[in-house]
Write an enzyme that holds these catalytic residues in place. Sequence first.
Site, short mmCIF file in Angstrom:
data_model
loop_
_atom_site.label_atom_id
_atom_site.label_comp_id
_atom_site.label_asym_id
_atom_site.label_seq_id
_atom_site.Cartn_x
_atom_site.Cartn_y
_atom_site.Cartn_z
N HIS A 1 -4.04 123.14 -10.63
CA HIS A 1 -4.87 124.18 -11.23
C HIS A 1 -6.09 124.50 -10.37
CE1 HIS A 1 -2.37 123.53 -14.77
NE2 HIS A 1 -2.79 124.70 -15.19
N LYS B 1 -0.92 118.71 -24.20
CA LYS B 1 -1.32 118.09 -25.46
C LYS B 1 -2.82 118.25 -25.68
CE LYS B 1 -2.21 113.37 -23.86
NZ LYS B 1 -3.58 113.02 -24.24
#
Lengths: 292, 191
Positions: free
Chosen positions: B36, B103
Amino acid sequence: MNRLFESLLELIRRTSTVIPDDVHRAILASLEQEKKGTIAANAMQIIDQNIALARNKSQPICQDTGSIIFYVEAPASLDQIAFEEQAREAVKTATKKGYLRQNSVDSITGKNDGTNLGPGSPTVHFHQHRSPEISVRLVLKGGGCENVGAQYSLPNEKLKANRDLDGCRKAILDAVLQAQGKGCGPGILGVCIGGDRATGYEHSKQQLLRSLDDQNPNPELATLEKDIVETANKLGIGPMGFGGKTTLLGTKIGVLNRLPASYFVSVSYMCWAYRRQGMVLDAEGAVQKWLY
Amino acid sequence: MIELKTPISEEIIRSLKVGDEVLVTGRMFTGRDAVHKYLHEGGQLPAGVDFKGGVLYHCGPVIIKDDQGQWKCVAAGPTTSIREEPYQWQVIRDFGLRGVIGKGGMGERTLAACKEYGCVYLHAIGGAAQVLAECIKRVPNVHFMEKFGAPEAIWEFETVQFPAVVTMDANGNSLHKEVFAASQAELAKYL
């Protein structure tokens, strides 16, 4: 191959792949609690399936095999340097076998040499005692739950938390609220009241060595432990933060003396994938019994 | 249970709502912290990797090479997604993702990007590394292994019926926001 190495390797394998009985019982109880057909109940069902699969396939319960923390209690005659060398070899082999992920990264260069060995990895805490017994406990603590740990310095005006047990309660419950599902709940809290910033966190982690079924010898803390779990489970955060009845499976609170100027409440959050195991060794390093 | 096959159309993504349970089948890529940051800083995806219509999985798996020299996924649960909050909106916008699996949920910028570009956040069960690894039938390739190390590399997974729950949809709804607000209000009663 020496006995101690084999025992340590088996300790790592068991810790990574088999959930302790006390934790499994708590997970099954929480599965019962959740309303059938909800996403919370389905999450608990997947968790239960996962526990069985990991055990049967002898593969990690969770891919984040975490910080590798050994706690050794031994007589003064134990050669700590030799022990640590064996522990490092066992970690290296366990990583090759896939019981541990290649999980240790150089903080400056970002390099991961794939061995899990480096400054602070593994961590081995030695404690000498008068008994001839050698016990070795291992906790594998993943990064997701480690990241939601929190340390409060009381008083805390925002939480209206003063320097007393009620203030501690407010701080601990705030940690639960802030964690939501991010630490892979339902979780287990290890808490330390007092100490300094380092010893407080360390002692909070050591609470995670206690069995979920034990009773705190200090009645005030026993009451607080129970109250934290009951209150947290009324908040509706639930498994994975999906909403539901089980937010915590347990809370264990320990105490250290503090300086007059300091009043820390340190909270370590453990995920449901509570990987802890321990063994008692004989003089040759063979396993005499398992502790959990 | 709603079956999703990658690549997924925008129309299907926009029809999903918070609380829907889905099973994802097809090609999936992993990408977490290092990937990222790299993409955010202008890095390009390696040849052969295309996120368009696809699903990005926040996961650092345990992968070993079997006796035949094939990659084998030993454990592959989700990692905590909120760390990608500074970058995720941009990766959704620039690379055409339709789904992000992780999550713990994500924040406002990701939620806004999901709405604007047609993407959903799918919550997998944290810690369920074995149940989820069973759904990964093949690991055809890996990228950036040298550069980022095994947990941070881009792994290609062939998945069958990978289970997850929609917790942030493409219509601006977030289960995480709802549960936080409700639990905060509830806690106030007990203090």
